[in-house]
Design an enzyme around this catalytic site. Structure first.
Site, PDB file in Angstrom:
ATOM      1  N   ASP A 205       0.823  -1.215   0.000  1.00 43.87           N
ATOM      2  CA  ASP A 205       0.000   0.000   0.000  1.00 43.87           C
ATOM      3  C   ASP A 205       0.856   1.263   0.000  1.00 43.87           C
ATOM      4  OD1 ASP A 205      -2.541   1.224  -0.045  1.00 43.87           O
ATOM      5  OD2 ASP A 205      -2.492   1.571   2.118  1.00 43.87           O
ATOM      6  N   SER A 229      -6.789   5.305  -0.083  1.00 49.06           N
ATOM      7  CA  SER A 229      -7.037   4.020  -0.738  1.00 49.06           C
ATOM      8  C   SER A 229      -8.523   3.703  -0.666  1.00 49.06           C
ATOM      9  CB  SER A 229      -6.238   2.912  -0.049  1.00 49.06           C
ATOM     10  OG  SER A 229      -4.858   3.199  -0.056  1.00 49.06           O
ATOM     11  N   GLN A 279      -5.038  -1.281  -7.315  1.00 52.53           N
ATOM     12  CA  GLN A 279      -5.688  -0.394  -6.350  1.00 52.53           C
ATOM     13  C   GLN A 279      -6.321   0.792  -7.063  1.00 52.53           C
ATOM     14  OE1 GLN A 279      -3.882   2.749  -3.369  1.00 52.53           O
ATOM     15  NE2 GLN A 279      -3.840   0.757  -2.350  1.00 52.53           N
TER      16      GLN A 279
END
Length: 288
Positions: A205, A229, A279
């Site tokens: 991430d 996110s 993502q």
């Protein structure tokens, strides 16, 4: 956090029951809980309900609300299915009465089959020839924007070395790509595959939305763009070790509607593809 042991202390959850676990949070420099932490903690919860030696091969998650750093996070695991070859778990994360996150993960028994992969880029500088975030802070800290300097000043269990260092004071649009070497700090011996996958998920991430911001760097930066996110997916292909630098190679095919989409591949230094990531993140211009 300064080492992998600190990270493991964060990711390995307190067991409340066979399907319920509690976790705490550590900041990475943002005011909310880091998405990679929640992803990894949820996988820790899910994997601890797997008793048939099956291996995590994919997960898909949604971030529903920003997590509060001061509150514990409770993870509830649902045993969706244990079939002949695959086991599926669903994890829901709560803070008090708020559901902040959901994740589905699939585990597969070990099988033999066909094998191929894409190739890693060959024209990249090796990590020994590059500056780390720590080096950048020490060398250029007095010239960095205040927010970026504060971010680089946070102690982390991971060292990052971008293959290209961008001057934050220059406002030039950049290609929608980003390549970053990374390596854990501290003793990494004796980690099992499930633990390595959770650590890798935590790291995944980091950095990925940079590739979506790059094409707009002449006007967009972390100071005038709200980022978060929104969802995160990951596929795990091969076993690996953290004893050398790994490469996170990322690209952004699209940005639209205040969202940026990015995907990445993670390789060992000798070119073995160990995981892929996708993502979509919020990229909302802040209206002044």
């Amino acid at each position: 956090m300064t080492s992998v042991q600190d990270l493991l202390n964060l990711l390995v959850l307190e067991k409340i029951s066979d399907t319920e676990f509690n976790g705490d949070s550590k900041t990475i420099g943002s005011p909310n809980v880091f998405g990679g932490q929640v992803l990894a903690q949820a996988l820790n919860a899910a994997s601890r309900t797997i008793t048939n030696k099956r291996v995590l091969h994919s997960m898909h998650a949604y971030f529903l609300e920003a997590g509060n750093l001061e509150l514990p996070i409770t993870y509830n695991v649902s045993k969706v299915r244990d079939g002949g070859s695959f086991s599926v778990r669903r994890v829901t994360a709560h803070q008090k009465e708020r559901t902040i996150f959901i994740l589905s993960a699939s585990f597969h028994k070990k099988e033999e089959g066909y094998n191929h992969q894409i190739q890693m880029k060959t024209n990249l500088n090796q990590p020994e020839d590059l500056m780390s975030w720590t080096d950048i802070l020490n060398e250029f800290g007095d010239f960095l924007p205040k927010s970026l300097k504060a971010f680089f000043s946070i102690d982390r269990p991971v060292e990052f070395k971008p293959t290209v260092i961008v001057n934050p004071l220059e406002r030039n649009d950049l290609p929608p790509f980003s390549d970053v070497w990374f390596k854990l700090k501290g003793d990494i011996t004796g980690l099992d595959l499930a633990t390595k996958q959770q650590i890798l998920t935590y790291i995944s991430d980091y950095n990925i939305l940079i590739s979506a911001l790059n094409p707009h760097a002449s006007k967009a930066h972390w100071g005038n763009t709200q980022t978060a996110s929104l969802d995160h997916s990951m596929w795990y292909f091969r076993d690996f070790d953290f004893d050398d630098w790994l490469l996170y190679s990322m690209e952004s095919p699209n940005a639209s509607g205040a969202r940026g989409f990015a995907r990445g591949n993670i390789f060992t230094r000798d070119g073995k593809l160990i995981a892929s990531v996708a993502q979509e993140g919020l990229m909302r211009p802040i209206q002044k």
